[in-house]
Design an enzyme around this catalytic site. Structure first.
Site, mmCIF file in Angstrom:
data_model
loop_
_atom_site.group_PDB
_atom_site.id
_atom_site.type_symbol
_atom_site.label_atom_id
_atom_site.label_comp_id
_atom_site.label_asym_id
_atom_site.label_seq_id
_atom_site.Cartn_x
_atom_site.Cartn_y
_atom_site.Cartn_z
ATOM 1 N N LYS A 134 0.832 -1.203 0.000
ATOM 2 C CA LYS A 134 0.000 0.000 0.000
ATOM 3 C C LYS A 134 0.864 1.249 0.000
ATOM 4 C CE LYS A 134 -3.971 -2.034 2.394
ATOM 5 N NZ LYS A 134 -4.636 -2.234 3.695
ATOM 6 N N GLN A 186 -5.249 -1.321 9.622
ATOM 7 C CA GLN A 186 -5.112 -2.647 9.025
ATOM 8 C C GLN A 186 -5.731 -3.728 9.921
ATOM 9 O OE1 GLN A 186 -3.816 -3.413 5.927
ATOM 10 N NE2 GLN A 186 -4.553 -5.465 6.355
ATOM 11 N N ASP A 208 -11.604 2.672 3.807
ATOM 12 C CA ASP A 208 -11.996 1.267 3.730
ATOM 13 C C ASP A 208 -13.508 1.121 3.583
ATOM 14 O OD1 ASP A 208 -10.105 -0.724 3.558
ATOM 15 O OD2 ASP A 208 -9.723 -0.835 5.707
#
Length: 296
Positions: A54, A98, A121
């Protein structure tokens, strides 16, 4: 006749190019650089690899990348404090914590502490509600990537019969909402659906996101249907580790009109859509037009 292969790796590269172009324009015309912050708690090997990828792709797209690595025994209070700091940082437009988090941390609490407009997200309860009611939201990356590929392949999805196999909050439910938004007739199926093979056989679009290796055989697929395989399952075959999807590719490819492979299908789209969401969040935060082709 074998199906067309939807190359997710190539499509993701195209999305990243579009993102980089938007980022360059934001810098040149407005003096703004989108910023993505990723918080990693603990040392889960898969998460570490994912976070590195990422960060690399964020920088390659011309954006600012902020990484916050915290010990596995980090307290909830300390993690919430980091999220709050990022919420209040105007240089950060997207925040991603995460997952999975260590067991002593409440994932729902942490995710819902992220400012909804920075929740790239798309997991915050406010974004879930906005998506479910057809309003502007941050959309989960994997379903957004699936939608982009379907739109690219078909153009209009209006009136198509879609079956989503899987009811997770991360993929199945938001995928169904996105397909409804594009005027599909949508069924959410799962492991307890009665006559599941017959339900799947009627679908023009099948999105398999159930997390079971090769659960969907080719004879479940309607001739000419488009199959999006979200599953990534590691199995042992012939003494070797292999990645397979939720669909039995070898048999499905003979019946489908188009299909995503595993690996190289949906997977690469997830990070590409994370970058797209960060640019979208940046544009919204600054009252600018959203990037065309990168949102739902």
């Amino acid at each position: 006749m074998a199906a067309n292969i939807i190359d997710g790796k190539a499509f993701a590269a195209t999305v990243r190019e579009k993102v980089a172009g938007h980022v360059a324009r934001l810098k040149e015309e407005h003096g703004i650089t989108p910023g993505l912050a990723v918080v990693l708690v603990g040392e889960d090997p898969a998460s570490q690899v994912y976070v590195r990828s990422k960060g690399k792709q964020t920088v390659e797209a011309g954006m600012n990348s902020f990484e916050h690595k915290m010990d596995a025994d980090t307290s909830e209070e300390d993690l919430l404090a980091v999220v709050e700091k990022l919420n209040n940082d105007p240089s950060v437009h997207g925040i991603l914590v995460q997952l999975p988090l260590p067991g002593h941390l409440n994932e729902d609490l942490i995710i819902n502490s992220i400012a909804p407009e920075k929740d790239v997200d798309g997991f915050h309860i406010s974004n879930v509600g906005l998506l479910g009611t057809g309003q502007k939201s941050m959309v989960p990356c994997t379903p957004l990537g699936c939608l982009m590929m379907l739109r690219d392949y078909h153009g209009s999805l209006s009136g198509m019969d879609a079956v989503v196999i899987g009811r997770s909050n991360i993929v199945g439910k938001p995928m169904a909402q996105l397909l409804l938004g594009d005027s599909c007739t949508v069924t959410i199926a799962h492991s307890r659906t009665k006559d599941l093979p017959d339900v799947v056989r009627r679908a023009d679009i099948v999105v398999a996101a159930v997390g079971r290796p090769e659960m969907v055989p080719g004879d479940w697929i309607k001739e000419g249907a488009t199959v999006i395989d979200v599953g990534i399952n590691r199995i042992e075959r012939d003494g070797k580790n292999k990645l397979v999807g939720d669909v039995d590719f070898a048999s499905a490819v003979e019946r489908a009109g188009a299909i995503t492979p595993v690996p190289g299908g949906v997977g690469p789209m997830t990070i590409a859509c994370l970058l797209a969401n960060t640019v979208t969040a940046c544009c919204r935060a600054n009252g600018l037009a959203e990037p065309e082709g990168l949102t739902a």
